[in-house]
Design a protein around this motif. Structure first.
Motif, mmCIF file in Angstrom:
data_model
loop_
_atom_site.group_PDB
_atom_site.id
_atom_site.type_symbol
_atom_site.label_atom_id
_atom_site.label_comp_id
_atom_site.label_asym_id
_atom_site.label_seq_id
_atom_site.Cartn_x
_atom_site.Cartn_y
_atom_site.Cartn_z
ATOM 1 N N LEU A 67 43.860 -24.949 -8.376
ATOM 2 C CA LEU A 67 42.676 -25.281 -7.594
ATOM 3 C C LEU A 67 41.781 -24.043 -7.584
ATOM 4 C CD1 LEU A 67 41.192 -27.216 -5.613
ATOM 5 C CD2 LEU A 67 42.497 -26.110 -3.774
ATOM 6 N N ASP A 68 40.598 -24.165 -8.187
ATOM 7 C CA ASP A 68 39.633 -23.066 -8.207
ATOM 8 C C ASP A 68 38.681 -23.242 -7.039
ATOM 9 O OD1 ASP A 68 40.659 -22.009 -10.617
ATOM 10 O OD2 ASP A 68 39.425 -23.373 -11.792
ATOM 11 N N LEU A 69 38.531 -22.177 -6.251
ATOM 12 C CA LEU A 69 37.618 -22.214 -5.118
ATOM 13 C C LEU A 69 36.526 -21.177 -5.306
ATOM 14 C CD1 LEU A 69 40.149 -22.458 -2.146
ATOM 15 C CD2 LEU A 69 38.917 -24.322 -3.284
ATOM 16 N N VAL A 70 35.283 -21.613 -5.168
ATOM 17 C CA VAL A 70 34.139 -20.722 -5.135
ATOM 18 C C VAL A 70 33.815 -20.560 -3.655
ATOM 19 C CG1 VAL A 70 31.773 -20.376 -5.907
ATOM 20 C CG2 VAL A 70 33.345 -21.724 -7.312
ATOM 21 N N VAL A 71 33.728 -19.317 -3.203
ATOM 22 C CA VAL A 71 33.528 -19.078 -1.773
ATOM 23 C C VAL A 71 32.369 -18.119 -1.552
ATOM 24 C CG1 VAL A 71 35.949 -19.490 -1.205
ATOM 25 C CG2 VAL A 71 35.193 -17.191 -1.692
ATOM 26 N N GLU A 72 31.756 -18.245 -0.387
ATOM 27 C CA GLU A 72 30.779 -17.233 -0.012
ATOM 28 C C GLU A 72 31.566 -15.949 0.263
ATOM 29 O OE1 GLU A 72 27.080 -16.406 2.991
ATOM 30 O OE2 GLU A 72 28.735 -17.650 3.709
ATOM 31 N N LEU A 73 31.154 -14.857 -0.370
ATOM 32 C CA LEU A 73 31.918 -13.615 -0.303
ATOM 33 C C LEU A 73 31.575 -12.735 0.895
ATOM 34 C CD1 LEU A 73 31.897 -12.748 -4.117
ATOM 35 C CD2 LEU A 73 33.743 -13.788 -2.784
ATOM 36 N N ALA A 74 30.832 -13.269 1.858
ATOM 37 C CA ALA A 74 30.510 -12.516 3.069
ATOM 38 C C ALA A 74 31.803 -12.149 3.795
ATOM 39 C CB ALA A 74 29.615 -13.340 3.988
ATOM 40 N N GLU A 101 26.117 -17.537 -10.010
ATOM 41 C CA GLU A 101 24.996 -17.889 -9.142
ATOM 42 C C GLU A 101 25.234 -17.372 -7.723
ATOM 43 O OE1 GLU A 101 22.278 -19.417 -10.215
ATOM 44 O OE2 GLU A 101 23.101 -19.696 -12.231
ATOM 45 N N PRO A 102 24.159 -17.094 -6.985
ATOM 46 C CA PRO A 102 24.331 -16.709 -5.575
ATOM 47 C C PRO A 102 24.868 -17.896 -4.763
ATOM 48 C CG PRO A 102 21.999 -16.926 -6.121
ATOM 49 C CD PRO A 102 22.762 -17.109 -7.398
ATOM 50 N N TRP A 103 25.517 -17.580 -3.644
ATOM 51 C CA TRP A 103 26.115 -18.623 -2.815
ATOM 52 C C TRP A 103 25.109 -19.692 -2.429
ATOM 53 C CZ3 TRP A 103 30.139 -21.235 -1.998
ATOM 54 C CH2 TRP A 103 30.183 -22.116 -0.924
ATOM 55 N N LYS A 104 23.887 -19.313 -2.105
ATOM 56 C CA LYS A 104 22.886 -20.296 -1.672
ATOM 57 C C LYS A 104 22.674 -21.380 -2.742
ATOM 58 C CE LYS A 104 18.666 -20.583 0.925
ATOM 59 N NZ LYS A 104 19.298 -21.029 2.143
ATOM 60 N N THR A 105 22.646 -20.982 -4.005
ATOM 61 C CA THR A 105 22.489 -21.934 -5.103
ATOM 62 C C THR A 105 23.710 -22.845 -5.192
ATOM 63 O OG1 THR A 105 21.114 -20.370 -6.318
ATOM 64 C CG2 THR A 105 22.131 -22.139 -7.600
ATOM 65 N N ILE A 106 24.877 -22.260 -5.048
ATOM 66 C CA ILE A 106 26.112 -23.054 -5.093
ATOM 67 C C ILE A 106 26.123 -24.047 -3.940
ATOM 68 C CG2 ILE A 106 28.629 -22.946 -4.864
ATOM 69 C CD1 ILE A 106 28.318 -20.108 -6.271
ATOM 70 N N GLU A 107 25.806 -23.554 -2.757
ATOM 71 C CA GLU A 107 25.804 -24.403 -1.562
ATOM 72 C C GLU A 107 24.823 -25.573 -1.704
ATOM 73 O OE1 GLU A 107 26.077 -23.353 3.101
ATOM 74 O OE2 GLU A 107 24.388 -22.452 2.047
ATOM 75 N N GLN A 108 23.660 -25.308 -2.305
ATOM 76 C CA GLN A 108 22.667 -26.372 -2.483
ATOM 77 C C GLN A 108 23.118 -27.427 -3.490
ATOM 78 O OE1 GLN A 108 19.219 -23.994 -3.440
ATOM 79 N NE2 GLN A 108 18.640 -23.776 -1.291
ATOM 80 N N SER A 109 24.015 -27.042 -4.393
ATOM 81 C CA SER A 109 24.487 -27.989 -5.406
ATOM 82 C C SER A 109 25.615 -28.884 -4.903
ATOM 83 C CB SER A 109 24.993 -27.233 -6.649
ATOM 84 O OG SER A 109 26.347 -26.829 -6.508
ATOM 85 N N VAL A 110 26.229 -28.506 -3.793
ATOM 86 C CA VAL A 110 27.455 -29.149 -3.327
ATOM 87 C C VAL A 110 27.286 -30.649 -3.123
ATOM 88 C CG1 VAL A 110 28.891 -29.364 -1.229
ATOM 89 C CG2 VAL A 110 28.604 -27.148 -2.322
#
Length: 163
Positions: A40-47, A112-121
């Motif tokens: 399971l690959d997880l992309v996470v906000e790295l904050a 991509e920055p997290w914001k771009t990833i989040e918008q694609s979700v």
């Protein structure tokens, strides 16, 4: 092995309000690509706060690092920078000692920055568990950027269509 591995972890991540999205082969399958995958690959906000919460959830779920470092090191930005910049680490791998087929990769190097990833979700459900998945178009871009033969095959099957 559970008939539905990872669902408990995904539910815990959503319940803890961790900012993440499922990526990789699992996401490709959820977008209709016929392929086998076990991790399971997880992309996470790295904050920092998100990463600390992620580590707490992973520890509570029983996952341990494959690297000879404590899981808590994943929450340390300076440590992640060393791994990605000096050791070319792309993903931090974990496994579950009681369920050997369950492996989780936390993607540390994203295109991509997290914001771009989040918008694609897009949100998907398996059973009663609803969780975020990287959108088809961005997932295709990520697969093309990875460039491995299996990723290129996934990208071709994902096509150019949006959700």
């Amino acid at each position: 092995m559970s008939a539905r591995p990872y669902l408990g972890l995904l539910r815990a991540l959503v319940d803890a309000e961790i900012r993440f999205a499922v990526g990789g082969g699992f996401a490709a399958v959820l977008h209709g690509v016929p392929r086998m995958t076990f991790d399971l690959d997880l992309v996470v906000e790295l904050a920092d706060s998100n990463m600390r919460g992620l580590v707490t959830v992973l520890e509570s779920a029983g996952y341990v690092s494959r690297l000879p470092v404590p899981l808590l090191a994943l929450a340390d930005q300076a440590q992640r920078d060393v791994w990605t910049e000096q050791r070319n680490l792309i993903a931090f791998s974990l496994h579950h000692p009681q369920r050997p087929m369950e492996e989780v990769d936390i993607i540390l190097r994203v295109t991509e920055p997290w914001k771009t990833i989040e918008q694609s979700v897009v949100w998907r459900s398996v059973g009663e568990v609803r969780f975020p998945v990287v959108g088809r178009s961005l997932l295709r871009q990520m697969k093309l950027a990875a460039g491995r033969s299996k990723d290129l095959a996934d990208a071709a099957l994902l096509g150019d269509d949006d959700e």
